[in-house]
Design a protein around this motif. Structure first.
Motif, mmCIF file in Angstrom:
data_model
loop_
_atom_site.group_PDB
_atom_site.id
_atom_site.type_symbol
_atom_site.label_atom_id
_atom_site.label_comp_id
_atom_site.label_asym_id
_atom_site.label_seq_id
_atom_site.Cartn_x
_atom_site.Cartn_y
_atom_site.Cartn_z
ATOM 1 N N PHE A 12 0.858 -1.185 0.000
ATOM 2 C CA PHE A 12 0.000 0.000 0.000
ATOM 3 C C PHE A 12 0.894 1.235 0.000
ATOM 4 C CE2 PHE A 12 -2.631 -3.327 1.775
ATOM 5 C CZ PHE A 12 -3.829 -3.144 1.087
ATOM 6 N N VAL A 13 0.603 2.144 -0.913
ATOM 7 C CA VAL A 13 1.367 3.395 -1.011
ATOM 8 C C VAL A 13 0.378 4.553 -0.996
ATOM 9 C CG1 VAL A 13 3.018 4.747 -2.345
ATOM 10 C CG2 VAL A 13 3.130 2.246 -2.406
ATOM 11 N N ASP A 14 0.575 5.478 -0.083
ATOM 12 C CA ASP A 14 -0.243 6.691 -0.045
ATOM 13 C C ASP A 14 0.593 7.844 -0.580
ATOM 14 O OD1 ASP A 14 -2.032 8.699 0.396
ATOM 15 O OD2 ASP A 14 -1.684 8.812 2.557
ATOM 16 N N ALA A 15 0.378 8.162 -1.863
ATOM 17 C CA ALA A 15 1.112 9.275 -2.486
ATOM 18 C C ALA A 15 0.264 10.533 -2.552
ATOM 19 C CB ALA A 15 1.562 8.868 -3.891
ATOM 20 N N SER A 16 -0.861 10.538 -1.841
ATOM 21 C CA SER A 16 -1.786 11.668 -1.945
ATOM 22 C C SER A 16 -1.245 12.934 -1.282
ATOM 23 C CB SER A 16 -3.131 11.308 -1.316
ATOM 24 O OG SER A 16 -2.994 11.043 0.073
ATOM 25 N N GLN A 17 -0.242 12.788 -0.414
ATOM 26 C CA GLN A 17 0.299 13.960 0.278
ATOM 27 C C GLN A 17 1.627 14.423 -0.294
ATOM 28 O OE1 GLN A 17 -1.580 15.449 2.677
ATOM 29 N NE2 GLN A 17 -3.076 13.866 2.115
ATOM 30 N N ALA A 18 2.103 13.755 -1.350
ATOM 31 C CA ALA A 18 3.402 14.124 -1.925
ATOM 32 C C ALA A 18 3.319 15.510 -2.547
ATOM 33 C CB ALA A 18 3.829 13.095 -2.961
ATOM 34 N N ASP A 19 4.426 16.237 -2.502
ATOM 35 C CA ASP A 19 4.472 17.613 -2.982
ATOM 36 C C ASP A 19 4.907 17.634 -4.439
ATOM 37 O OD1 ASP A 19 4.535 20.403 -3.076
ATOM 38 O OD2 ASP A 19 6.642 20.455 -2.493
ATOM 39 N N GLY A 20 3.944 17.674 -5.349
ATOM 40 C CA GLY A 20 4.271 17.729 -6.773
ATOM 41 C C GLY A 20 4.386 16.346 -7.386
ATOM 42 N N TRP A 21 4.246 16.312 -8.702
ATOM 43 C CA TRP A 21 4.228 15.020 -9.382
ATOM 44 C C TRP A 21 5.572 14.312 -9.324
ATOM 45 C CZ3 TRP A 21 0.344 12.078 -10.294
ATOM 46 C CH2 TRP A 21 0.507 10.946 -11.096
ATOM 47 N N ASP A 22 6.673 15.047 -9.317
ATOM 48 C CA ASP A 22 7.979 14.401 -9.196
ATOM 49 C C ASP A 22 8.073 13.627 -7.887
ATOM 50 O OD1 ASP A 22 8.866 15.251 -11.626
ATOM 51 O OD2 ASP A 22 10.054 16.928 -10.858
ATOM 52 N N ALA A 23 7.568 14.229 -6.816
ATOM 53 C CA ALA A 23 7.592 13.550 -5.518
ATOM 54 C C ALA A 23 6.663 12.341 -5.518
ATOM 55 C CB ALA A 23 7.203 14.528 -4.409
ATOM 56 N N VAL A 24 5.523 12.453 -6.198
ATOM 57 C CA VAL A 24 4.612 11.307 -6.313
ATOM 58 C C VAL A 24 5.321 10.148 -7.012
ATOM 59 C CG1 VAL A 24 2.514 10.469 -7.456
ATOM 60 C CG2 VAL A 24 2.504 12.687 -6.307
ATOM 61 N N ARG A 25 5.914 10.426 -8.157
ATOM 62 C CA ARG A 25 6.612 9.377 -8.916
ATOM 63 C C ARG A 25 7.706 8.723 -8.085
ATOM 64 N NH1 ARG A 25 6.736 8.512 -14.121
ATOM 65 N NH2 ARG A 25 8.984 8.116 -14.013
ATOM 66 N N ALA A 26 8.497 9.568 -7.415
ATOM 67 C CA ALA A 26 9.613 9.030 -6.634
ATOM 68 C C ALA A 26 9.102 8.143 -5.507
ATOM 69 C CB ALA A 26 10.459 10.176 -6.082
ATOM 70 N N ALA A 27 8.085 8.611 -4.783
ATOM 71 C CA ALA A 27 7.550 7.829 -3.655
ATOM 72 C C ALA A 27 6.975 6.503 -4.139
ATOM 73 C CB ALA A 27 6.487 8.636 -2.921
ATOM 74 N N VAL A 28 6.205 6.551 -5.206
ATOM 75 C CA VAL A 28 5.541 5.340 -5.700
ATOM 76 C C VAL A 28 6.555 4.347 -6.259
ATOM 77 C CG1 VAL A 28 3.965 4.452 -7.460
ATOM 78 C CG2 VAL A 28 3.352 6.492 -6.142
ATOM 79 N N LEU A 29 7.423 4.823 -7.134
ATOM 80 C CA LEU A 29 8.337 3.895 -7.808
ATOM 81 C C LEU A 29 9.395 3.346 -6.858
ATOM 82 C CD1 LEU A 29 8.716 5.662 -11.276
ATOM 83 C CD2 LEU A 29 7.274 3.707 -10.653
ATOM 84 N N ASP A 30 9.883 4.170 -5.935
ATOM 85 C CA ASP A 30 10.863 3.665 -4.963
ATOM 86 C C ASP A 30 10.255 2.537 -4.130
ATOM 87 O OD1 ASP A 30 12.690 5.455 -5.893
ATOM 88 O OD2 ASP A 30 12.586 6.827 -4.181
ATOM 89 N N ALA A 31 9.033 2.775 -3.644
ATOM 90 C CA ALA A 31 8.380 1.748 -2.821
ATOM 91 C C ALA A 31 8.069 0.499 -3.649
ATOM 92 C CB ALA A 31 7.103 2.310 -2.211
ATOM 93 N N TRP A 32 7.539 0.681 -4.841
ATOM 94 C CA TRP A 32 7.141 -0.462 -5.662
ATOM 95 C C TRP A 32 8.337 -1.321 -6.067
ATOM 96 C CZ3 TRP A 32 4.142 -4.089 -7.012
ATOM 97 C CH2 TRP A 32 4.250 -4.729 -8.243
ATOM 98 N N ARG A 33 9.422 -0.679 -6.486
ATOM 99 C CA ARG A 33 10.587 -1.442 -6.941
ATOM 100 C C ARG A 33 11.244 -2.187 -5.778
ATOM 101 N NH1 ARG A 33 12.328 3.529 -10.934
ATOM 102 N NH2 ARG A 33 10.972 2.906 -12.675
ATOM 103 N N SER A 34 11.274 -1.554 -4.619
ATOM 104 C CA SER A 34 11.820 -2.237 -3.451
ATOM 105 C C SER A 34 10.946 -3.422 -3.069
ATOM 106 C CB SER A 34 11.935 -1.245 -2.291
ATOM 107 O OG SER A 34 12.365 -1.892 -1.116
ATOM 108 N N PHE A 35 9.641 -3.233 -3.098
ATOM 109 C CA PHE A 35 8.714 -4.305 -2.761
ATOM 110 C C PHE A 35 8.787 -5.435 -3.786
ATOM 111 C CE2 PHE A 35 4.493 -6.172 -3.518
ATOM 112 C CZ PHE A 35 4.224 -6.712 -2.268
ATOM 113 N N ALA A 36 8.793 -5.094 -5.079
ATOM 114 C CA ALA A 36 8.813 -6.120 -6.125
ATOM 115 C C ALA A 36 10.057 -6.985 -6.032
ATOM 116 C CB ALA A 36 8.719 -5.462 -7.502
ATOM 117 N N ALA A 37 11.170 -6.404 -5.575
ATOM 118 C CA ALA A 37 12.413 -7.175 -5.473
ATOM 119 C C ALA A 37 12.369 -8.172 -4.318
ATOM 120 C CB ALA A 37 13.587 -6.212 -5.292
ATOM 121 N N ALA A 38 11.708 -7.827 -3.214
ATOM 122 C CA ALA A 38 11.653 -8.721 -2.037
ATOM 123 C C ALA A 38 10.406 -8.403 -1.220
ATOM 124 C CB ALA A 38 12.917 -8.557 -1.188
#
Length: 698
Positions: free
Chosen positions: A383-409
């Protein structure tokens, strides 16, 4: 009976002349010979187009019609003849030809032009779902010539979208919305190992998701849309944007009349219709796609989820844009439980309201996997809550960092406080299968050390004070009025400036395959459209694209996003960005510094009325750069305006920094108080008789 004339509103006159609404109002008041209203109402009059054009032409305010304007007029006035969707195969064919060959076609006599276009379009006719054949008649010659000229002068994609705007203007289907480009890019980036060869979109609209997949390496595209006009437009856009991909687009209702029965692909990308009560519940009750349960009548989204899963190969991934109610409605609880128990749900990601339509709600992204029967697994759900991220760059970074880390392990994922958390399926069952990210991400208070937390938050408060002082200093002088009436100027189009060599324009041209990182590790950073809008540093890498025509940025270049999303903001390239590469969907204007000031150009090019007056499209609103207008004024006066626009940019940047720091500081102060790490100002917790060390529940 007198012939009915075309009427224009004041807003349409302003777009025609390339001026503001206020200027049109000023003309009406100050010029007695301005055309009288010929229709409309007293509060919203309309004017005869021919009279308005004659008045503007007499004063040099009527711009020279572009090839796109002439084609638009021809399409608007066309009463009968060959169906307009038969023009799509022509445009696809022309997009594959060398510019010189397109120019030669435009010079042919009528009969020869029709013969040649019949011949070149025929191989592409079957690619457009509802086009039976391409056979044109003598009375089509004028239209065909304007199509060829528009492709030559404006490009194939703007021509396709102009035709599409005439055929399917704002076609409405309940709960069906266009997907903004930033969300499209995020959805494709969520495919765990990059975009695979085969991709399906069963509710493809104008083909935006499939086009992004092709640009990232997909070679076989499948799409279907219930609106035939949208399916035709998608096929035409993909024919232009993805020439190297094998594309199959069909018209029809994917749930009731699946155009691809038995098809299993590597990935599905889909933004399905929302809240469709007539999706076919009764007639599809025994459909074999409902592996996880018959979707309730009011849960059409869960029918789309299972439709997408049914078209995946084992371990294939689907990324879907969903309304938030699907995550928690009681009627869908049993299906959500079956999806989670079988390992079909991988992640649920919440976006902020405004990220995609409908803009009043925060939508979710669901990442799904078709379970492999040979390797059953019930991994945790991210579960990722990106609704509070500041700007779309921050949304992308928060979502992709969490997803890639999760997908790996998945089993070893370390939670990110307030942002991301992996939850075992058994815990979801106890939580009544509510898949709303905020419920899981913020359910546990962070463990903090009071001394360290207080030091951190006080450093943040000091940054906020400095940012607030910089904001006040960025605009500390009054702005004088221009006079009793608004100033007006004679203007020229960007097309005129290009022809006069006062300006050069560039676009980055990309192919469908990534080139990969250069062997010497010298891959340049790339300025994306999102970077331009947000004012951030170039965030992409050369390895993300296959640049067929790379463009390096120079100091003083003016950048403008090619599509209109939440707003358009021009950007002047500074010394720090010089040497970066121009990304896709960004227009680059390179002014002659002896004739045009960069900041002056950036300010007027991005003016709201200018941008919207030069924009076309339905699902994707695209700027036609040659139609943008720039005032004619001496260079010294340009520089005065340029300094003002630069000052506005500094004000906006200072406000963004102060706003971000204020939000972060407020969030940290609240967290500190509620987690017991901070005490209220002026309050000594050591003297409070009620104060005892808190015990945390784990």
């Amino acid at each position: 009976m007198p012939q009915q004339t075309e009427q224009l509103t004041a807003a349409e006159i302003s777009r025609l002349a390339g001026v503001t609404r206020a200027t049109v109002s000023n003309w009406r008041r100050r010029h007695a010979d301005f055309p009288r209203p010929s229709g409309g109402t007293e509060s919203s009059p309309t004017y005869d187009r021919a009279e308005v054009e004659a008045w503007l032409a007499a004063r040099g305010q009527l711009p020279e019609p572009s090839a796109k304007d002439e084609l638009a007029t021809e399409l608007r006035n066309r009463q009968a003849g060959t169906p307009l969707n038969a023009l799509y195969p022509i445009v696809i064919a022309l997009s594959r030809m060398a510019p010189e060959a397109v120019g030669e076609l435009a010079e042919l006599p009528d009969a020869a032009l029709i013969h040649e276009l019949d011949k070149v379009a025929e191989p592409f006719a079957e690619a457009v779902p509802t086009v039976a054949e391409c056979e044109f008649r003598p009375d089509d010659a004028a239209l065909l010539r304007k199509v060829v000229t528009c492709v030559r002068e404006e490009g194939a994609l703007p021509t396709v979208e102009l035709i599409g705007g005439r055929l399917a203007p704002d076609t409405t289907v309940r709960g069906s919305y266009a997907t903004p480009q930033p969300v499209i890019e995020l959805m494709t980036d969520l495919l765990p190992d990059g975009v695979p060869p085969q991709v399906l979109d069963p509710a493809c609209g104008a083909g935006g998701l499939l086009a992004a997949a092709a640009q990232r390496g997909a070679t076989r595209l499948f799409g279907q849309d219930v609106v035939a006009e949208r399916a035709d437009l998608a096929a035409a856009r993909l024919g232009v944007l993805a020439p190297d991909a094998a594309t199959t687009i069909r018209a029809g209702d994917s749930l009731r009349a699946d155009a691809f029965p038995g098809l299993a692909v590597d990935a599905v990308l889909c933004n399905p219709p929302f809240a469709d009560r007539s999706w076919g519940h009764d007639e599809l009750s025994y459909d074999p796609r409902w592996v996880y349960g018959l979707p309730p009548k009011l849960e059409s989204e869960l029918a789309w989820v299972q439709h997408c899963l049914a078209h995946l190969k084992p371990d294939g991934i689907a990324v879907m844009l969903m309304p938030p109610g699907v995550a928690e409605r009681p009627s869908g609880r049993r299906i959500r439980a079956e999806l989670a128990r079988n390992g079909a749900i991988r992640a649920v990601i919440s976006l902020a309201p405004g990220a995609a339509p409908p803009f009043n709600v925060g939508l979710h992204l669901w990442v799904l996997r078709r379970p492999d029967p040979a390797r059953p697994a019930a991994d945790p759900v991210l579960f990722v809550d990106a609704s509070q991220a500041d700007g779309w760059d921050a949304v992308r970074a928060a979502v992709l960092d969490a997803w890639r880390s999760f997908a790996a392990a998945p089993d070893d994922f370390e939670p990110v406080p307030g942002v991301a958390r992996a939850v075992p399926v058994l815990d979801l069952m106890r939580a009544e299968m509510d898949l709303t990210p905020v419920r899981h991400v913020r359910a546990v208070a962070p463990v903090v050390t009071p001394g360290d937390f207080a030091a951190t938050v006080n450093r943040r408060r000091a940054e906020l004070r400095r940012a607030a002082e910089a904001l006040l200093a960025s605009d500390d002088a009054d702005w004088p009025a221009a006079g009793d009436e608004p100033v007006t100027w004679r203007t020229v189009t960007v097309g005129d400036l290009l022809r006069g060599n006062a300006l050069a324009m560039e676009r980055a041209v990309t192919g469908s395959q990534k080139t990969g990182e250069p062997a010497d590790g010298s891959g340049a950073r790339v300025m994306s459209a999102q970077d331009v809008t947000n004012g951030g540093a170039p965030s992409k890498n050369q390895a993300d694209y296959n640049f067929l025509s790379p463009v390096l940025l120079k100091e003083g270049d003016v950048l403008l996003p090619e599509t209109i999303g939440g707003g358009v903001r021009a950007r002047v390239v500074g010394p720090e960005e010089a040497g970066s590469m121009l990304g896709p969907h960004v227009l680059l204007f390179r002014p002659d510094p002896s004739r045009l000031d960069s900041w002056f150009l950036a300010g007027f090019l991005s003016a709201e009325e200018n941008v919207h007056g030069a924009a076309t499209g339905t699902s994707i609103i695209r700027i036609q750069p040659r139609r943008l207008r720039v005032p004619l004024m001496p260079l010294d006066e340009q520089r005065a305006y340029g300094r003002a626009f630069k000052r506005i940019a500094a004000l906006r940047r200072a406000a963004e920094i102060a706003g971000r720091l204020a939000e972060e500081t407020a969030r940290e102060l609240t967290t500190g108080l509620t987690a017991g790490a901070l005490a209220p100002p002026g309050h000594d917790p050591g003297n409070s008789r009620a104060h005892t060390p808190a015990k945390r529940n784990h």
